[in-house]
Motif scaffolding. Structure first.
Motif, PDB file in Angstrom:
ATOM      1  N   LEU B  15       0.826  -1.217   0.000  1.00  0.00           N
ATOM      2  CA  LEU B  15       0.000   0.000   0.000  1.00  0.00           C
ATOM      3  C   LEU B  15       0.854   1.258   0.000  1.00  0.00           C
ATOM      4  CD1 LEU B  15      -2.603  -1.083   2.702  1.00  0.00           C
ATOM      5  CD2 LEU B  15      -2.896  -1.116   0.220  1.00  0.00           C
ATOM      6  N   ARG B  22      -5.647   4.787  -2.161  1.00  0.00           N
ATOM      7  CA  ARG B  22      -6.779   5.528  -2.713  1.00  0.00           C
ATOM      8  C   ARG B  22      -7.308   4.872  -3.974  1.00  0.00           C
ATOM      9  NH1 ARG B  22      -5.500  11.852  -2.905  1.00  0.00           N
ATOM     10  NH2 ARG B  22      -7.634  11.834  -3.689  1.00  0.00           N
ATOM     11  N   TRP B  25      -9.184   1.768  -2.968  1.00  0.00           N
ATOM     12  CA  TRP B  25     -10.445   2.170  -2.338  1.00  0.00           C
ATOM     13  C   TRP B  25     -11.502   2.485  -3.378  1.00  0.00           C
ATOM     14  CZ3 TRP B  25     -12.250   1.044   2.074  1.00  0.00           C
ATOM     15  CH2 TRP B  25     -13.298   1.772   2.652  1.00  0.00           C
ATOM     16  N   LEU B  85      -7.529  -7.641   0.917  1.00  0.00           N
ATOM     17  CA  LEU B  85      -7.061  -6.525   1.755  1.00  0.00           C
ATOM     18  C   LEU B  85      -8.213  -5.773   2.418  1.00  0.00           C
ATOM     19  CD1 LEU B  85      -4.098  -4.950  -0.257  1.00  0.00           C
ATOM     20  CD2 LEU B  85      -4.020  -5.751   2.097  1.00  0.00           C
ATOM     21  N   PRO B  87     -10.196  -6.234   4.967  1.00  0.00           N
ATOM     22  CA  PRO B  87     -10.170  -5.983   6.410  1.00  0.00           C
ATOM     23  C   PRO B  87      -9.200  -4.868   6.801  1.00  0.00           C
ATOM     24  CG  PRO B  87     -10.044  -8.338   5.971  1.00  0.00           C
ATOM     25  CD  PRO B  87      -9.930  -7.640   4.648  1.00  0.00           C
ATOM     26  N   VAL B  88      -8.086  -4.814   6.112  1.00  0.00           N
ATOM     27  CA  VAL B  88      -7.101  -3.771   6.406  1.00  0.00           C
ATOM     28  C   VAL B  88      -7.681  -2.400   6.075  1.00  0.00           C
ATOM     29  CG1 VAL B  88      -4.853  -2.823   5.793  1.00  0.00           C
ATOM     30  CG2 VAL B  88      -5.133  -5.300   6.049  1.00  0.00           C
ATOM     31  N   LEU B  89      -8.226  -2.290   4.878  1.00  0.00           N
ATOM     32  CA  LEU B  89      -8.761  -0.996   4.471  1.00  0.00           C
ATOM     33  C   LEU B  89      -9.966  -0.609   5.323  1.00  0.00           C
ATOM     34  CD1 LEU B  89      -8.327  -1.057   0.593  1.00  0.00           C
ATOM     35  CD2 LEU B  89      -6.775  -0.299   2.366  1.00  0.00           C
ATOM     36  N   ALA B  91     -10.410  -1.469   8.441  1.00  0.00           N
ATOM     37  CA  ALA B  91      -9.878  -1.058   9.749  1.00  0.00           C
ATOM     38  C   ALA B  91      -9.332   0.364   9.679  1.00  0.00           C
ATOM     39  CB  ALA B  91      -8.790  -2.025  10.207  1.00  0.00           C
ATOM     40  N   LEU B  92      -8.678   0.678   8.590  1.00  0.00           N
ATOM     41  CA  LEU B  92      -8.143   2.030   8.418  1.00  0.00           C
ATOM     42  C   LEU B  92      -9.267   3.056   8.349  1.00  0.00           C
ATOM     43  CD1 LEU B  92      -5.280   1.375   5.874  1.00  0.00           C
ATOM     44  CD2 LEU B  92      -5.013   2.559   8.061  1.00  0.00           C
ATOM     45  N   LYS B  93     -10.296   2.702   7.602  1.00  0.00           N
ATOM     46  CA  LYS B  93     -11.426   3.607   7.454  1.00  0.00           C
ATOM     47  C   LYS B  93     -12.097   3.827   8.815  1.00  0.00           C
ATOM     48  CE  LYS B  93     -16.053   3.704   5.659  1.00  0.00           C
ATOM     49  NZ  LYS B  93     -17.100   2.738   5.265  1.00  0.00           N
ATOM     50  N   TRP B  95     -10.846   3.475  11.761  1.00  0.00           N
ATOM     51  CA  TRP B  95      -9.969   4.264  12.635  1.00  0.00           C
ATOM     52  C   TRP B  95     -10.060   5.743  12.269  1.00  0.00           C
ATOM     53  CZ3 TRP B  95      -5.556   7.336  12.064  1.00  0.00           C
ATOM     54  CH2 TRP B  95      -4.879   7.629  13.254  1.00  0.00           C
ATOM     55  N   ASN B  99     -11.579   8.482  14.948  1.00  0.00           N
ATOM     56  CA  ASN B  99     -10.622   9.425  15.533  1.00  0.00           C
ATOM     57  C   ASN B  99     -10.532  10.747  14.782  1.00  0.00           C
ATOM     58  OD1 ASN B  99      -9.190   7.682  17.733  1.00  0.00           O
ATOM     59  ND2 ASN B  99      -9.357   6.374  15.918  1.00  0.00           N
ATOM     60  N   GLN B 102      -9.544  13.967  16.851  1.00  0.00           N
ATOM     61  CA  GLN B 102      -8.148  13.906  17.281  1.00  0.00           C
ATOM     62  C   GLN B 102      -7.216  14.164  16.100  1.00  0.00           C
ATOM     63  OE1 GLN B 102      -6.825  13.247  20.322  1.00  0.00           O
ATOM     64  NE2 GLN B 102      -5.012  11.967  20.091  1.00  0.00           N
ATOM     65  N   ILE B 103      -7.547  13.563  14.974  1.00  0.00           N
ATOM     66  CA  ILE B 103      -6.692  13.676  13.793  1.00  0.00           C
ATOM     67  C   ILE B 103      -6.660  15.114  13.294  1.00  0.00           C
ATOM     68  CG2 ILE B 103      -6.488  12.979  11.370  1.00  0.00           C
ATOM     69  CD1 ILE B 103      -7.683  10.209  12.344  1.00  0.00           C
TER      70      ILE B 103
END
Lengths: 116, 116
Positions: B15, B22, B25, B85, B87-89, B91-93, B95, B99, B102-103
DNA sequence: GCCTTTACTTCCTTTTTGGTAAGTATCTGT
DNA sequence: ACAGATACTTACCAAAAAGGAAGTAAAGGC
């Protein structure tokens, strides 16, 4: 860190670079000193480690604790914000495990292409 | 792609770069043509898009289909490996959503530090 | 014959990232 | 007085990634 709209890219920006994910991954098992991290991350130089730790601290993913001793002692640990990345890192780890064979095959294949 | 031992880093290598996540996605929502991708990814140049698509195809995350028409039509879609991939994407989304505040705070803060 | 469309490629420059080697501060032990 | 330990910093260089601008191929429409 430039502007971004894509939600998926945001998280990656915090993990960008050759070392950040590896550093965080080490810290998931608990607090570590600068020297312990250096020894644990084979290939990293002190400069890179210091730099990446500084960025992770700036991004509030880790907490730096300095003890007034000599020689100096500095400990690094994950912040709650850092821990909030767990699902992402777990998903990455899972993917890496699930697709080991495919990944190894790809690496060999790509390595061959490069030398041709 | 250098050697790596850390399971968490492996996935990130696929990635890496400003555009790959992107692009993937976008493709999660279905097949897209080169031009559609270009228009959908604001800021990307044709050179970068072509280059990144080539790397994603080399890594077997996407499938390129070329139609024998003129002017040319080329469609890109996710391969099963690319879909793995998810689950990874996701999880990123997740997060990024969880957040957001905060970000944004961090970004403003870091932007200030830079100009000082 | 020339313009248009689409999906690129090429050359060149800039920016970002990573790395090497050396140096610094401060206290303890010999 | 000097070596060792620890956690850095600094100056400099190399490599990788990103970007801009222009060019290419091939068919169809005017």
């Amino acid at each position: 860190m430039a502007q971004n709209i894509c939600p998926v890219e945001t998280g990656l920006q915090f993990l960008s670079g050759r070392w950040k994910a590896r550093i965080l991954w080490k810290l998931y098992n608990g607090t570590l000193r600068f020297g312990e991290l250096r020894r644990g991350l084979s290939g990293i130089t002190e400069k890179m480690l210091a730099q990446q730790l500084k960025e992770l601290e700036r991004d509030q993913l880790i907490i730096r604790t300095q003890y007034p001793e000599m020689p100096p002692r500095v400990e690094y640990s994950l912040s709650p914000f850092g821990r909030s990345l767990t699902p992402v890192l777990e998903a990455l780890k899972q993917w890496g495990n699930d697709n080991q064979k495919q990944i190894i095959r790809l690496k060999n294949q790509n390595a061959k292409l490069e030398t041709k």
